[in-house]
Design an enzyme around this catalytic site. Structure first.
Site, PDB file in Angstrom:
ATOM      1  CE  LYS A 126      33.362  37.169  48.592  1.00 32.65           C
ATOM      2  NZ  LYS A 126      34.181  36.690  49.457  1.00 32.65           N
ATOM      3  CB  SER A 135      39.474  28.284  40.687  1.00 33.20           C
ATOM      4  OG  SER A 135      40.485  28.651  41.050  1.00 33.20           O
ATOM      5  NE  ARG A 136      32.624  33.425  40.483  1.00 34.08           N
ATOM      6  CZ  ARG A 136      34.001  34.635  40.689  1.00 34.08           C
ATOM      7  NH1 ARG A 136      34.673  33.804  42.004  1.00 34.08           N
ATOM      8  NH2 ARG A 136      33.654  35.854  40.395  1.00 34.08           N
ATOM      9  CG  LEU A 137      36.261  24.913  40.497  1.00 32.11           C
ATOM     10  CD1 LEU A 137      37.657  23.645  40.520  1.00 32.11           C
ATOM     11  CD2 LEU A 137      35.351  24.190  39.297  1.00 32.11           C
TER      12      LEU A 137
END
Length: 214
Positions: free
Chosen positions: A11, A192-194
């Site tokens: 996700k 982007s998981r940042l």
């Protein structure tokens, strides 16, 4: 093993952002802001959180509990004082709570010291509970091994008979705990998981904030 590959479950986040400049000075105020926001979109049991404690082997153990009150002095939940979690808290009175609000892509982690709330506060809350929950508090030997569900049903029947002609008061072995926070982290999902992470740590009476890498 089931269908599909668990590694392919992904996700991407990005509906909100979080920064040191955007958060309030006090983590309880920030928690209230997010909690009220989650109440509008999350649905029932927005107050559900994972309470993590340490067992006798120093192994973390978590379970879902329901937050019942929060204020400047901490976060309150209720349970059986003879339960497994209560035994663990008596031995090691530190714990953490983890809230996850999927609809807002947000997580809050609270870490701190645990104490029992005053008996009179537990009395007030117990009276506000539905009668079935009051009876259940008396009937269930929480965390202890029982033979079957019929055993519980018998205990419920006995409790109802016992209190048929007297006030259904709070048992001494049931009541509240308050987690007094020393650290509170707010996590906001980002692309982007940042992810954005802002943590409050307490220095005396002052809360300081830091931004953490995702």
């Amino acid at each position: 093993m089931g269908e599909g590959n668990i590694q392919d479950i992904r996700k991407d986040y990005g509906i909100e952002e979080l920064s040191k400049a955007s958060v309030l000075d006090n983590p309880i105020d920030q928690f209230e802001l997010w909690f009220k926001d989650a109440m509008k979109s999350e649905g029932c049991e927005v107050n559900a959180c994972v309470l993590s404690t340490l067992d006798e082997n120093q192994c973390p153990e978590g379970r879902v509990v329901l937050l019942k009150f929060y204020a400047e002095d901490g976060f309150t939940f209720y349970t059986n004082y003879q339960s497994k979690k209560a035994v663990q808290l008596a031995r090691h009175p530190m714990a953490s709570m983890t809230f996850y609000w999927r609809s807002r892509e947000r997580q809050v982690r609270v870490k701190g010291r645990i104490e029992k709330v005053p008996a009179e506060i537990s009395d007030v809350y117990f009276k506000e509970r539905p009668e079935g929950s009051q009876i259940g508090a008396w009937a269930s030997p929480q965390s202890q091994e029982i033979p079957d569900r019929a055993f519980l049903q018998e205990r419920v029947a006995e409790t109802k008979q016992r209190f048929a002609h007297e006030e259904l008061t709070r048992p001494e072995f049931w009541g509240g705990y308050i987690l007094q926070p020393i650290e509170v982290e707010f996590w906001q999902g980002r692309p982007s998981r940042l992810h954005d992470r802002i943590v409050y740590t307490r220095e005396g009476e002052v809360w300081e904030t830091k931004r953490l890498a995702p």
